[in-house]
Design a protein around this motif. Structure first.
Motif, short mmCIF file in Angstrom:
data_model
loop_
_atom_site.label_atom_id
_atom_site.label_comp_id
_atom_site.label_asym_id
_atom_site.label_seq_id
_atom_site.Cartn_x
_atom_site.Cartn_y
_atom_site.Cartn_z
N THR A 23 0.83 -1.20 0.00
CA THR A 23 0.00 0.00 0.00
C THR A 23 0.86 1.25 0.00
O THR A 23 0.59 2.22 -0.72
CB THR A 23 -0.95 -0.01 1.21
OG1 THR A 23 -1.78 -1.16 1.13
CG2 THR A 23 -1.82 1.22 1.25
N ASP B 86 -5.84 -1.21 -4.94
CA ASP B 86 -5.24 -1.77 -3.74
C ASP B 86 -6.11 -2.93 -3.27
O ASP B 86 -7.17 -2.72 -2.71
CB ASP B 86 -5.13 -0.70 -2.66
CG ASP B 86 -4.12 -1.10 -1.59
OD1 ASP B 86 -3.63 -2.24 -1.63
OD2 ASP B 86 -3.83 -0.25 -0.72
N GLU B 87 -5.65 -4.13 -3.52
CA GLU B 87 -6.38 -5.34 -3.15
C GLU B 87 -7.83 -5.30 -3.60
O GLU B 87 -8.74 -5.25 -2.78
CB GLU B 87 -6.31 -5.53 -1.63
CG GLU B 87 -4.90 -5.29 -1.14
CD GLU B 87 -4.42 -6.33 -0.17
OE1 GLU B 87 -5.24 -7.12 0.30
OE2 GLU B 87 -3.21 -6.36 0.07
MG LIG Z 1 -2.27 -2.81 1.89
#
Ligand SMILES: [Mg+2]
Ligand SMILES: Nc1ncnc2c1ncn2[C@@H]1O[C@H](COP(=O)(O)OP(=O)(O)OP(=O)(O)O)[C@@H](O)[C@H]1O
Lengths: 250, 243
Positions: free
Chosen positions: A41, A162-163
């Motif tokens: 991240t 992000d994911e």
């Molecule tokens: Mg993360």
């Protein structure tokens, strides 16, 4: 295309990202993988300019991002769509208004046109009949999908995820992955995806970068990943029994 | 040292807040919304507090007249309401109510990455989130002050009628005596400055949340404490300047 050169980022003296350089290609899904807490991240936020890296450069095509003025950065950002790990939907607005928000701020569209475009995007992520709900009223997976719809509303040139499929069931995960890959290829977007989901890696990993202890540890495509002899990568890739079986280790 | 750093950060935040709205139409709508949620929604508590405090001031003055003429009660009630209570005390109450809600709202937007999402779209998040709150409350607070003065005086009148220490007409006479319109202006100016302090200081604490919901709670307490202290300090400064 996005190029990162020697990115370093630390928090309170602790180095999180340690001299990472990489190239992320257009029309490809570029994956960043690594364990939880490995700094995915943070790296993504450095690339996108939400964190100021301690040193290093990020180039969007032939523009160095940090050399831009605040105003130019704002303009440049309208070409960026980002899907945050938690969705980051605006809790003051309904699902539909969330998707309409960037259109409202940055286009001259009428309300009807905005709504029409929002509905196209929502349909794209397979989310109909939730337009009038508030974000708190829908499930986590639905929130993710709304966030994707919002990220693609302005037809971005760069897409950061992000994911995208953490917290989603396997079927929806596959759907979301396929969707991201599809729009990446269709609009020739430079897409960067953080994930620790091996399934996504095998499905859509055009370029894969593995980070470990804040460093770039391995780089390749999904075709090379299973046959790599990088020990940390193997530990990550073959963490679950199914994968081990697949490789004949069990 | 940390104190001065905070002041510097606060000023830098304000610098970003006071830039022209990116879309006027949206901004106008936001201001109206904030006027409603920060201002109008606070009127019940303002009404209750003003009414009862007005009544108590009047009754206590009546009880302690010590041979002074009866009209003093109305006069003193009016003056204390206008000069101090309806601007400063109401501001302190608003700091508690509005301040904590602003700080926790903005703080939770920070930890859920909504502020990052705004910035990333190219929106000036500080200005988008904070400016409508400041403008909304500053524009609405004069009405709250006048509303509070009115209800306070009404409360005083009711208090006098109920207790019967002096006559109601004595109170009315005192209310009308030596009225200085400038005092009302003074009160309104003060309350506008306080409204600015409440919204901007609380927004600062909310905006500066880094991670975790614990910090949201801590910072909203700080928001209330810091805006209350600033109100008291500026009350002194403004009184020196304006009276
Ligand atoms: Mg993360
Ligand atoms: N704002 C910050 N301040 C201080 N430390 C931070 C901050 N953001 C991240 N970190 C630290 O950086 C490290 C990497 O965090 P990061 O969120 O990038 O992990 P991640 O790879 O995304 O993990 P996950 O897969 O769980 O999301 C962690 O140890 C975290 O504590």
């Amino acid at each position: 295309m996005i190029t990162a050169r020697h990115i370093v980022k630390s928090f309170n003296g602790k180095v999180i990202i340690n001299d990472i350089s990489a190239t992320f290609e257009e029309g490809k899904t570029n994956l960043i993988i690594g364990q939880s807490g490995s700094g995915k991240t943070v790296l993504l936020k450095c690339l996108v300019g939400l964190y100021d890296a301690d040193s290093g450069e990020v180039w969007f095509r032939d523009v160095e991002y940090n050399a831009l003025s605040t105003k130019e950065k704002r303009l440049a950002r309208q070409q960026i769509g980002m899907l945050f790990q938690g969705g980051a939907l605006f809790d003051f607005a309904t699902v539909e208004e969330n998707v309409m928000f960037p259109l409202q701020m940055f286009t001259g569209m009428t309300r009807q046109e905005q709504r029409a475009r929002a509905n196209v995007c929502l349909k794209r992520v397979n989310l109909v009949n939730a337009n009038k709900c508030m974000p708190s009223e829908i499930s986590g997976g639905m929130q993710k999908r709304v966030a994707i719809a919002r990220a693609i509303a302005l037809n971005p040139k760069y897409l950061f995820c992000d994911e995208p499929n953490s917290g989603l069931d396997p079927k929806t995960s596959i759907l979301i992955d396929a969707l991201i890959k599809e729009i990446t290829e269709e609009y020739n977007i430079t897409t960067i995806i953080n994930t620790h989901d091996m399934n996504s890696v095998m499905e859509i990993g055009d370029n894969v970068m593995f980070i470990h202890n804040g460093r770039k540890w391995w780089e390749g495509s999904r075709h090379d990943i299973l046959s790599s002899d990088n020990r940390e990568l193997n530990e990550f890739v073959f963490a679950n029994n199914l994968a081990k079986k697949a490789r004949g280790l069990m | 040292m940390k104190f001065f750093a905070s002041i510097g950060q606060y000023i830098m935040l304000l610098w970003r807040v006071f830039s022209l709205p990116q879309k006027w139409k949206i901004f106008r709508r936001q201001v109206v919304n904030e006027m409603y949620s920060l201002g109008i929604m606070s009127t019940p508590i303002v009404a209750i507090v003003s009414f009862f405090v007005g009544a108590v001031i009047a009754i206590q003055t009546a009880l302690n007249l010590a041979g002074l003429p009866a009209y003093v009660v109305g006069f003193a009630t009016r003056e204390s309401l206008i000069l101090e209570f309806c601007s400063t005390m109401i501001a302190l109450i608003l700091a508690g109510k509005v301040g904590s809600s602003i700080a926790s709202q903005i703080g939770s937007m920070r930890i859920s990455e909504q502020i990052d999402a705004l910035e990333l779209m190219g929106v000036n998040a500080a200005s988008y989130l904070i400016l409508p709150k400041i403008i909304g409350l500053v524009l609405l607070v004069p009405f709250i002050t006048i509303f509070s003065i009115t209800l306070g005086i009404f409360g005083g009148y009711v208090g006098i009628l109920v207790t019967d220490f002096i006559g109601g007409n004595n109170f009315i006479e005192g209310i009308q005596m030596n009225f200085m319109p400038y005092y009302v202006a003074y009160s309104i100016i003060k309350s506008m400055v306080f409204a600015f302090i409440i919204t901007s200081v609380s927004a600062y604490w909310g905006y500066n949340v880094k991670r975790g919901s614990l910090e949201v709670g801590k910072n909203s307490t700080r928001a209330v404490v810091m805006s209350s202290i600033s109100i008291l300090v500026f009350n002194l400064v403004l009184t020196e300047l304006l009276l």
